[in-house]
Write a protein that holds these residues in place. Structure first.
Motif, mmCIF file in Angstrom:
data_model
loop_
_atom_site.group_PDB
_atom_site.id
_atom_site.type_symbol
_atom_site.label_atom_id
_atom_site.label_comp_id
_atom_site.label_asym_id
_atom_site.label_seq_id
_atom_site.Cartn_x
_atom_site.Cartn_y
_atom_site.Cartn_z
ATOM 1 N N LEU A 1 0.829 -1.204 0.000
ATOM 2 C CA LEU A 1 0.000 0.000 0.000
ATOM 3 C C LEU A 1 0.863 1.253 0.000
ATOM 4 N N LEU A 2 1.957 1.192 0.738
ATOM 5 C CA LEU A 2 2.870 2.341 0.744
ATOM 6 C C LEU A 2 3.324 2.650 -0.674
ATOM 7 N N GLY A 3 3.638 1.580 -1.391
ATOM 8 C CA GLY A 3 4.048 1.749 -2.785
ATOM 9 C C GLY A 3 2.948 2.414 -3.599
ATOM 10 N N ARG A 4 1.706 1.979 -3.351
ATOM 11 C CA ARG A 4 0.581 2.558 -4.088
ATOM 12 C C ARG A 4 0.453 4.057 -3.794
ATOM 13 N N ILE A 5 0.672 4.405 -2.529
ATOM 14 C CA ILE A 5 0.508 5.811 -2.161
ATOM 15 C C ILE A 5 1.605 6.669 -2.800
ATOM 16 N N THR A 6 2.827 6.165 -2.792
ATOM 17 C CA THR A 6 3.876 6.952 -3.453
ATOM 18 C C THR A 6 3.644 6.997 -4.967
ATOM 19 N N ASP A 7 3.063 5.920 -5.521
ATOM 20 C CA ASP A 7 2.689 5.962 -6.948
ATOM 21 C C ASP A 7 1.768 7.139 -7.239
ATOM 22 N N LEU A 8 0.838 7.347 -6.306
ATOM 23 C CA LEU A 8 -0.124 8.429 -6.494
ATOM 24 C C LEU A 8 0.604 9.750 -6.640
ATOM 25 N N ARG A 9 1.546 9.964 -5.717
ATOM 26 C CA ARG A 9 2.299 11.220 -5.793
ATOM 27 C C ARG A 9 3.072 11.288 -7.100
ATOM 28 N N SER B 1 2.410 10.091 -9.828
ATOM 29 C CA SER B 1 1.580 10.364 -11.011
ATOM 30 C C SER B 1 0.959 11.756 -10.919
ATOM 31 N N GLY B 2 1.482 12.569 -10.022
ATOM 32 C CA GLY B 2 1.086 13.973 -10.005
ATOM 33 C C GLY B 2 -0.043 14.324 -9.058
ATOM 34 N N ARG B 3 -0.526 13.342 -8.296
ATOM 35 C CA ARG B 3 -1.619 13.661 -7.385
ATOM 36 C C ARG B 3 -1.087 14.139 -6.045
ATOM 37 N N THR B 4 -1.953 14.765 -5.300
ATOM 38 C CA THR B 4 -1.596 15.229 -3.973
ATOM 39 C C THR B 4 -2.229 14.274 -2.966
ATOM 40 N N VAL B 5 -1.496 13.912 -1.944
ATOM 41 C CA VAL B 5 -2.028 12.990 -0.948
ATOM 42 C C VAL B 5 -1.978 13.637 0.432
#
Ligand code: ATP
Ligand code: MG
Lengths: 284, 358
Positions: free
Chosen positions: A208-216, A218-222
């Motif tokens: 999940l950590l990997g998924r969250i950093t993926d989000l960032r 890909s340009g998203r804000t978390v």
């Protein structure tokens, strides 16, 4: 993990301005009876980075999420999202604008299948209007697109095997995965995760950590709330700490971890934090 | 005691105009309750405005029948908005209270002396559907086989009624398989989750209320046309509860549930009715136990008993999915003890986070 360069030169103090804020809060307050659950004078959330929101139990993190996302309309103050004043805007319109949240207590749609949960979340569906809904040719192609996107995400979130099960049969951890994957179907600018790791086993956590950093990446804000300090320290670019409704510290992870005010706030309520898991499990 | 007569009576109930009327209104209620989770306890109010829309337009104002139909539909839409605007943003129970009250208020107002010039008061209105029967294409005579026959008049009402039921069923079938229907089911499961994904929950509930209300009004119109008469006391609150009974019997939240439910409900009701009357007539049941005057009440008691048995053995109704029903809000989170162990569910037990909140 490299800290975001844009935040490197910023002083670590509550309410500090950021170079490119996506979310700006001013005087946001929420009272429950006599208790002021949220009392934020000024806070900016930088675009394109991962901001961790920490604080002892009852600090007001979830309440703040509820206010910002339009689920709790009882607050006062102003906040802007992407430069626009969105205070008082209904939750569904905020979501469509790209501010999407998950819930601390997961909310999967239990009588929809996992795939339906995902497909539901896509925005701008032609078949969601009453009359076009009657005519499959109008929305069939779009639906197929949405389904492909949903299957992609289900794959990445390790839920492909559960695709056609009722979401109500998912385990607690799987529900977290589904909620997060579902939020991504909305194609959000800002993803707000309320304790995404609670009830998720350590192996899956890494994933999940990997998924969250993926989000960032890909340009998203978390913006995410988390009690597990290892998690917070390992993926956050910036950390905000709340206690008793106020922002008591913010800064790069290492700086916040060493901040005496933060240590104080946590020590003062250390006991409560440890109890939380156990007590929650016995209440249902 | 003639079993064929009993069967013929029951068959007439199952296929006749009344079953079609109830099926139509129940399809509307199924959209509300079965698919959206709206607790509408006043479906009969929609039937009332539909029926009176036709009756008043034609009998009092001398308008054409088609105008009466439009008036009835518009009245249903207005009623849906009046009920929905103040309540649909609130918890589900508020709609329930508002609808049950609205049904009674409308019935009493239409009954009152003040309203008499328009509604005919307690006597109601009669003979407004001549235009409907004037266009009956079926040659006069009796149709059917054996003892189960219908007049050309009944057949015409049945044709239109079951035609409307078929169309409405087709519409529901298409809608619930569309993304629109998916949003509706999402709203039924968890409004906040739907909201967090950008769905205008209030808007969808309103659409559902209007659509189901229109079907209720159509049912009411057909009821008025079939009887060539309307009177307020036809529209008792109990009608809504029959609709719930047959909807749950057939399976709420299924496409064919309300239709099957209505057919079965009226079959059973008239079967028991006819059987009791025959049994009393033949002396099998002594007068002191059940007199012919009591049959009307006893048949409902027996149907109620049947429904209870059904719900024990098939809790989701005949067509309903029991699995799905058990997942209904919270049920998945806290399996009742007797279910435990019977079905292995993933990670059962220490599930803590499905409760509402957060
Ligand atoms: N609806 C409500 N009515 C009254 N008090 C509330 C309500 N919601 C939250 N509170 C109170 O507001 C305070 C902040 O609660 P909140 O849920 O925001 O805490 P939190 O920081 O998310 O804590 P946790 O880490 O345990 O989730 C708590 O003291 C809580 O009891
Ligand atoms: Mg919280």
């Amino acid at each position: 993990m490299t800290p975001d360069p844009t935040l490197a030169d910023i002083t670590a103090e509550p309410g500090v301005p950021k170079p490119d804020p996506l979310l700006v809060l001013d005087g946001v307050r929420r009272d429950f009876g006599g208790v002021r659950a949220v009392d934020v004078d000024h806070l900016e959330v930088q675009r394109g980075v991962i901001t961790g929101l920490i604080g002892p139990n009852g600090a007001g993190k979830t309440t703040l999420f509820n206010l910002l996302t339009g689920f709790d309309r009882g607050g006062t103050g102003r906040w802007t999202f992407d430069g626009r004043d969105v205070a008082g805007m209904p939750a569904h319109r905020l979501a469509r604008r790209g501010m999407v949240r998950t819930f601390q207590l997961t909310r999967v749609l239990s009588r929809l299948t996992v795939l339906e949960n995902m497909k539901l979340a896509a925005v701008g569906q032609r078949g969601e209007r009453l009359l076009p809904a009657l005519l499959r040719p109008v929305w069939g192609a779009q639906e197929a697109d949405i389904e492909r996107r949903a299957d992609d995400l289900l794959d990445r979130f390790l839920l492909a095997a559960k695709r056609d099960d009722y979401a109500g049969y998912l385990s607690g951890g799987q529900r977290r995965l589904l909620e997060m994957a579902r939020a991504l179907m909305v194609d959000p600018t800002l993803v707000m995760l309320d304790e995404p790791m609670a009830g998720v086993n350590p192996a899956l956590r890494q994933d999940l950590l990997g998924r969250i950093t993926d989000l960032r990446d890909s340009g998203r804000t978390v913006l995410f709330v988390e009690h597990d300090m290892d998690v917070v320290m390992s993926i956050s670019d910036w950390v905000v700490c709340m206690a008793q409704g106020r922002v008591i510290a913010e800064g790069p992870p290492a700086r916040v971890a060493g901040n005496p005010a933060v240590i104080d706030a946590y020590l003062g309520s250390q006991h409560g934090a440890d109890d939380e898991q156990g007590s929650e499990e016995t209440t249902s | 005691m003639d079993f064929l007569v009993i069967l013929a009576d029951a068959g007439r109930g199952a296929l006749g105009p009344v079953a079609a009327i109830y099926a139509l209104a129940a399809i509307g209620l199924n959209i509300h309750f079965g698919y959206t989770g709206l607790l509408n306890f006043g479906q009969v109010a929609f039937m009332l405005v539909g029926a009176y829309g036709v009756a008043v337009t034609v009998a009092v104002f001398g308008g054409p029948l088609w105008l009466g139909v439009i008036v009835g539909l518009v009245a249903a839409v207005v009623l849906a908005f009046l009920l929905g605007i103040p309540t649909l943003r609130l918890r589900a129970d508020y709609l329930a209270i508002a609808t049950i009250a609205a049904g009674e208020v409308l019935r009493l107002v239409f009954n009152s002396g003040v309203a008499r010039p328009v509604t005919g008061g307690v006597f109601g209105l009669q003979q407004f559907a001549g235009a409907f029967y004037a266009v009956n294409p079926i040659p006069s005579g009796n149709y059917g086989f054996g003892r189960l026959t219908f007049s050309q008049r009944d057949l015409w009402v049945m044709l239109v009624g079951w035609g409307a039921v078929a169309l409405a069923t087709l519409g529901v079938f298409l809608l619930v398989r569309s993304p629109w229907g998916r949003v509706l089911r999402a709203v039924r499961d968890d409004e906040d989750a739907a909201r967090s994904l950008g769905k205008n929950v209030y808007g969808y509930k309103m659409q559902s209320l209007v659509l189901g209300g229109i079907l209720g009004a159509l049912g009411g119109m057909l009821l008025a046309v079939d009887a060539q008469a309307v009177a307020p006391n036809t529209f008792n609150p109990v009608v809504t509860f029959y609709l719930y009974a047959l909807l749950i019997l057939g399976g709420a939240g299924t496409v064919l549930g309300p239709v099957l439910g209505s057919v079965l409900f009226w079959f059973l009701l008239l079967f028991i009715d006819s059987a009791l009357r025959q049994a009393i007539g033949a002396g099998y049941i002594p007068d002191e136990v059940i007199s012919p005057a009591d049959v009307g009440a006893v048949r409902f008691a027996l149907v109620g008993l049947g429904l209870m048995l059904l719900l024990i053995f098939r809790p989701a109704g005949i067509l309903g999915d029991v699995e799905e029903m058990r997942l209904e809000a919270g049920a998945g989170a806290t399996p009742r003890r007797r279910r435990r162990g019977r079905k292995a569910r993933p990670a059962a037990g220490k599930r803590t986070d499905e409760r509402v909140g957060g």
